[in-house]
Each structure stands twice: as structure tokens, then as C-alpha cells.
Design a protein around this motif. Structure first.
Motif: not given
Length: 691
Positions: A418-435
Motif C-alpha cells: 500500500d501507499s504507506l509501505g505495508v506489504v501483505k503476503l499470502t500463499w496457498i497453505p501446505n497440507k502437511e499435518k506436521d507443518l
């Protein structure tokens, strides 16, 4: 009569209302003496309670007394132009010592206050940890503190001690301001008065105590309630118990308060009651106000005490069968088998929370069980279930099967800035149960080594970062890896390239050359060095114009321009700006200014004539030219043997010239040209004559 009592006080003295503001840890010199007042409205009267905040002020006021005034401020919902003052007491102070004699035999509270006010000495003993309630070092402070504590429990005694007043001469349609002032001489001790603003319409019944809970264990009940919620109403409580929900009896001989427990740094009061197991008990509490009023009872809490199991199971061995199966073994004395109905296995991802029963009804004679749904990290406890409803649970055991398989590569990495320099990252969660989570890496350029910006693995599939917008790097780079509970790490995700919001305008272009040639202005410059420059805009002002006019918008890399629209004799200013892909415009280049002289050639002079004058031996020249802007005339001459050359410069008003420098039988050629005030000149006109 002299008093010399030796009191055994319970731990039930109350820090509430006014008394709560008096700490004997501060000396009188550390605070300003002042009177503090509270009021309690009843249906037909107003009760006042007050106290001072220093022992010396209390002692002097016991001698000099208080001035009690009432001001009627409003009547029938209208403010009076001048409040009506009534003196309720001119020197209100403790009643004489002889009036206390009979009362102290019947009322412990009266005995305490009488001893504090009139006693020759004042000493206090009590239960253990009395110093944790109040740490008093001087007798004057002891008298002061216990007098205020006791007055909070008994309003009748408070009035008798000069710390309370009851105003019955009040009306429903009026509102009053009460002022309690000191009669102590100002030069002896300055004491700030106190006051309160109140009316009969503010009457409210006392509230019911809330949040009473009971925890029943082996031969005991722990009661607790939140005293902070109603601390402004109640300072102490009575606790009552019943076995039939009909006949209740107080189990606290003295009012119970937060200071009755060792740790008062809590919003809750705790009270432990000894009971018999397997018998139903019912409890309720009742609050006591600083005016000695008893409030309504709380809701009733009920329960039974149950004997604890004598033995506790203890997990000892974990035997892995494969990556998902383990056999757990525990110890539990055989003599305890008859006291339990069996065992239950509990599992959690954490060592102290969220345990779930995973195997029930394990026979009481068994000492091992097999579990086949292991995750990367498991915490197990074993519970011995008592026949009477009581249970005992072992300490946790950590169970981790061997794991060397890393998580899958994270995918779907996206982000916005955004214009204030705040970065919002997202990604697809891994499916490993021991993550365990993800590690986030960042780079400021495409070729530098990425640095890890998370201290420990980030558990969610989102992350928030902050970048500097106003720096020289227009982009920022991210990548992530996944980590499991055995700290096996995946390969890096694809690199995410995010373009920062453009808030930095491009650098300014600079003029390098400018000149006037053939009636046009030629300009050259160096373009902006910013990578995202989209175009350069050249502006011009003519003569005294205040606003710039855009004359060219270059969309390419051109660095020069010919302005053919200039008018001779005008002054022009030029400035150039750079514009980037985000529409941001640079600061202006340093301006250049220039005057465009008049270069056009004026018409030749008409009527130019040369005639040989034999009488004067001269050649006489004449001409006509009506333009008033002529500053000079240039006269040129050539002969058969000499080239054309300037022989005379005349003023603009001259119309005649005689040339005596001549030779007989020679042909002469004369030329004339006008010079104008603005720098222009006319065409040459010639005339040939033979002398």
C-alpha cells in the motif's frame, strides 16, 4: 474514664470507599491533607460519609470538628439563582467519651473506634500475616487506619465518631450540594474541604453480587468472586452456607474482604471452606456498603466434595512400531485398581493445553496401550478414572516419530504494497499435518542474497512486512520456505517481485545548450536519469506571462527542440520537466531566458538619387524614407578603382549628403541602407553617376 483495650482483630478489616485511599506508608508531609466525601441516597434521606487522608488531619479534626453545609442548588428541575445555604452542623466531631461506655460492651466496632480516639495506648494483635494487610509503624497511624476501616463497617458508629451524617430534611424535588469543611485553624494545618452533589431521585437499590464460583475438591470448597466489579458499592462480604438451600448460616464471623487473603493483587476474592465429602453444599454471599447496608444475596452455587485418588499414573516407556504407531506403557499401583473404573489416553499438539481423549475405557488392570495415528509431534497423558468421579492424570510425555521428509514447495505466493509501505503476503497453505510454519525471505535487488525476516516459523499462510517507499529501489523481492516440526525445510517458493508504489518523482532534466538562429530558438538538454521516466514536457513563458504553456511533450529519447513559433522582439523563458510512468512530475529544470532580436530585412529606401554638381565640384545625394523608427542611414561608395565601402553614417533625420571626394571622368556607385532602433536594417539601394 480511661480506655486501655487490647484487641484481637480478625483479618476482615475493609479497604473500601474512603478507607481505601489511606495508606500509612506515606508520611503526612508527602501529601496534602484533604477531606473526601461520598453519599448514599435512600428513599427518604441522604447519608454522608467522609474521611481525611492523613492521620494528623484526622486527629486535629477530632478536636476542632467539621463544618457541614448543605446548598440547595435546584428545585423543580430549575437552577436557583442563588443556592440556599443551610448549616447542618457547625462543629461536628466524635461524641464525648462518656457516651461510648455502654456501647463498647455491645459493639466491637464501637470499642475499636473508641480506643482509637480516646484510648491512652493503642496496640493491635491478630492472625498471621497481619503485616501483609497494613504495615503501620506509628501509633497515630494505627489509630487513624483502624478507625477508618471500622467506620466503613458500621454507619451508626461512623456517625458517633464524627465521620458520618444523616440528613432527613430533604425533598424529592430538590438537589443538594454538601460541603464538609475543616474547623482547624489555617495557620495550624491547611485541610482542603470535600463535597458531593446528590438528590433523592438518584436512589437505587443495592446491586446483587456477581460472578460467584465454587470449586469443590477433597474435603474443601474454594469460593471466589470478582470484587472489582462492585468495589464502588461493597467493601466487604458475608459468606453463607446451607446444606438444604433453605437454612443458611454465616460462615464468616467478621465481614470478609480482599485484604483477608495474602495476595490482594487480584481482581478476585478467594475463600476456602472445609467440608465433608459426598455432601451437597450451597453457598451465597452478601455485600456490605460503606454505610453499613446489607445488599441482596448473590446467586447460589452448589456442589459436593469428593475424595481424591491416592495414586497417580506415570507414563514410562514409548515403543515405536512404525512412523505412525507407538505403544505407551505406564505405572500405576495394583492396589489402586479397585478404586478406578479404568484409564483414558489423552493427546495434544502442545505440552500443556488442548488435550483430547483418543482412547477410552482402557481396563483398570492394563498398563499399556497402542496408538496408530501419530503426527510429527505428540504429547500424551494417561488418566486414571476414579469410580467416585475423581480422576488423576499423569505428566505429559513427548512422542515424536523419526521424520526426514521435508514439506512440499510453497506455491501461490502473492502480495500487495500500500501507499504507506505495508506489504501483505499470502500463499496457498501446505497440507502437511506436521507443518510448523514458514520462513519469509526478502531482497531489495534481484541479484543480492535474500535475508530471513522471520525470527521463528510463521504459522499462518499470511505475513505482513514494511518497506521503505522513498528509496532508490523501485521493487522488493520475496520468497518463502515451509518448515515441519522436525525442522525439515522445503525448497524455496518462486520469487515474488512486487513493485513499490511510486511516490518519488523522477530526477529533473537539465538544459545544456540554447541559442537563437535564423529567427528560431534552438534548445538542447540531458534527459532525466530515472528508469521509469515516460516523457519530457517542455514549457514556455512569453514576455510577462505568469502561466507556463506546454509546447512539446516528448514520448521518446529526444534531447533537443527547435522553437519556430517565436516572435522577433519578444523575450522567452523555457523550463523542462520529466514525467514518470506513475504520472509523477519532477522538479523543474533551471529556467533559461532569452530575447529574440528582430532579424527581418526592411524594404529598401525609395527615391535615392545622386547628381553631379559642377558648381561645387561635389556629387549631391538625396533620399526619402518616412519610417520614424530609423536610427541611422549608412552611405556606401564605390569607384572604378575602389570597392564599395562605408563612407558616412548619418542620423535618421538626415535626407541630404554632398560628397566632395571625387575625381573628374570617374564613375561612382553609391549605396544607402537604413538602420532601425530595434536592430533591423533595410535592403541596400544603389545609384550610379559619372562626374
Amino acid at each position: 474514664m480511661k480506655f486501655n483495650f487490647f484487641f484481637i482483630l480478625s483479618l476482615a478489616f475493609i479497604f473500601s470507599g474512603i478507607a481505601q485511599n489511606n495508606s500509612t506508608k506515606n508520611s503526612d508531609t508527602e501529601k496534602k491533607s484533604e477531606i473526601q466525601v461520598i453519599a448514599r441516597v435512600q428513599k427518604d434521606r441522604i447519608l454522608l460519609r467522609w474521611a481525611v487522608n492523613t492521620p494528623i488531619a484526622w486527629k486535629k479534626l477530632n478536636t476542632y470538628g467539621y463544618l457541614i453545609e448543605r446548598f440547595t442548588v435546584t428545585r423543580d428541575n430549575k437552577t436557583l439563582a442563588k443556592p440556599e445555604r443551610v448549616v447542618l452542623a457547625e462543629a461536628f466531631k466524635p461524641e464525648p467519651v462518656e457516651t461510648w461506655e455502654k456501647l463498647i460492651d455491645e459493639n466491637d466496632n464501637a470499642a475499636i473506634i473508641a480506643q482509637a480516639i480516646f484510648g491512652e495506648s493503642f496496640s493491635v494483635t491478630g492472625a498471621d500475616n497481619l503485616e501483609s494487610i497494613v504495615n503501620l509503624s506509628e501509633e497515630a497511624e494505627q489509630r487513624f487506619t483502624f478507625a477508618l476501616y471500622t467506620a466503613d463497617k458500621d454507619f451508626e458508629v461512623a456517625k458517633k465518631a464524627g465521620l458520618g451524617f444523616e440528613d432527613k430534611n430533604v425533598k424529592q424535588n430538590e438537589k443538594y450540594a454538601y460541603r464538609i469543611s475543616s474547623n482547624v485553624l489555617e495557620n495550624e494545618l491547611s485541610i482542603v474541604y470535600g463535597g458531593v452533589f446528590v438528590s433523592l431521585k438518584e436512589y437505587e437499590p443495592l446491586p446483587k453480587p456477581m460472578d460467584l464460583t465454587a470449586h469443590f475438591t477433597d474435603n474443601s470448597t474454594m469460593l471466589s468472586w470478582n470484587f472489582k466489579i462492585l468495589a464502588h458499592v461493597y467493601g466487604s462480604y458475608y459468606v453463607e452456607r446451607s446444606t438444604d438451600k433453605i437454612n443458611y448460616k454465616r460462615i464468616t464471623e467478621k465481614p470478609y474482604t480482599s485484604l483477608s487473603q495474602e495476595n490482594a493483587n487480584n481482581n478476585r476474592i478467594f475463600y476456602v471452606d472445609s467440608i465433608a465429602n459426598n455432601t451437597s453444599y450451597n453457598y451465597r454471599i452478601q455485600g456490605i456498603s460503606p454505610f453499613g447496608e446489607l445488599g441482596p444475596y448473590s446467586d447460589v452455587v452448589s456442589g459436593k466434595g469428593k475424595a481424591l485418588l491416592k495414586y497417580v499414573p506415570h507414563l514410562t516407556v514409548k515403543d515405536f512400531k512404525d512412523d505412525s504407531t507407538v505403544t505407551l506403557t505406564w505405572e500405576f499401583p495394583e492396589e489402586g485398581n479397585n478404586e478406578i473404573s479404568g484409564f483414558e489416553l489423552n493427546r495434544s499438539d502442545y505440552d500443556n493445553d488442548k488435550y483430547v481423549k483418543v482412547i477410552k475405557n482402557i481396563p483398570a488392570k492394563d498398563r499399556s496401550v497402542t496408538y496408530n495415528k501419530l503426527l510429527a509431534t505428540n504429547y500424551f497423558t494417561i488418566t486414571a478414572v476414579g469410580k467416585n468421579g475423581n480422576s488423576r492424570t499423569s505428566f505429559p510425555m513427548l512422542v515424536q516419530p523419526v521424520d526426514s521428509i521435508p514439506p512440499a514447495k510453497p506455491v501461490g505466493l502473492k502480495g500487495v504494497i500500500d501507499s504507506l509501505g505495508v506489504v501483505k503476503l499470502t500463499w496457498i497453505p501446505n497440507k502437511e499435518k506436521d507443518l510448523l510454519g514458514y520462513r519469509i525471505y526478502k531482497g531489495n535487488t534481484a541479484h543480492e542474497e535474500f535475508s530471513q525476516i522471520t525470527v521463528s516459523p510463521n504459522e499462518s499462510n499470511t505475513y505482513e512486512d514494511k518497506v521503505l517507499i522513498k528509496n532508490l529501489n523501485p521493487k522488493v523481492y520475496y520468497k518463502i520456505i515451509a518448515v515441519d516440526y522436525h525442522y525439515n525445510m522445503s525448497v524455496f517458493s518462486e520469487v515474488l517481485i512486487l513493485k513499490k508504489p511510486d511516490v518519488i518523482p523522477p530526477t529533473s532534466p537539465i538544459f545544456t545548450n540554447f541559442e537563437i538562429k535564423e529567427g528560431s530558438v534552438f534548445l538542447e538538454w540531458i534527459n532525466s536519469q530515472s528508469e521509469d521516466t515516460a516523457s519530457h514536457q517542455l514549457y514556455r513563458k512569453e514576455n510577462g506571462q505568469t502561466d507556463w504553456t506546454l509546447i512539446v511533450d516528448t514520448k521518446n529519447k529526444e534531447e533537443k527542440y527547435q522553437d519556430k513559433t517565436v516572435v522577433e522582439g519578444n523575450t522567452y523563458r523555457y523550463s523542462i520537466f520529466a514525467k514518470d510512468e506513475s504520472g509523477l512530475i519532477s522538479k523543474a529544470s533551471p529556467e533559461v531566458a532569452m530575447f529574440v532580436p528582430k532579424y527581418s530585412v526592411m524594404p529598401a529606401i525609395k527615391g535615392f538619387f545622386a547628381q553631379a554638381n559642377k558648381t561645387t565640384n561635389t556629387i549631391d545625394l538625396s533620399w526619402e524614407y518616412a519610417n520614424m523608427e530609423v536610427s541611422n542611414f549608412e552611405i556606401y561608395k564605390a569607384s572604378d578603382t575602389e570597392p564599395l565601402q562605408l563612407i558616412q553614417v548619418l542620423t535618421g533625420k538626415t535626407k541630404r549628403l554632398s560628397d566632395p571626394t571625387i575625381t573628374i571622368n570617374t564613375t561612382y556607385k553609391y549605396g544607402i541602407r537604413a538602420l532601425f532602433k530595434d536592430g533591423r536594417m533595410s535592403k541596400m539601394d544603389f545609384y550610379t553617376v559619372k562626374f
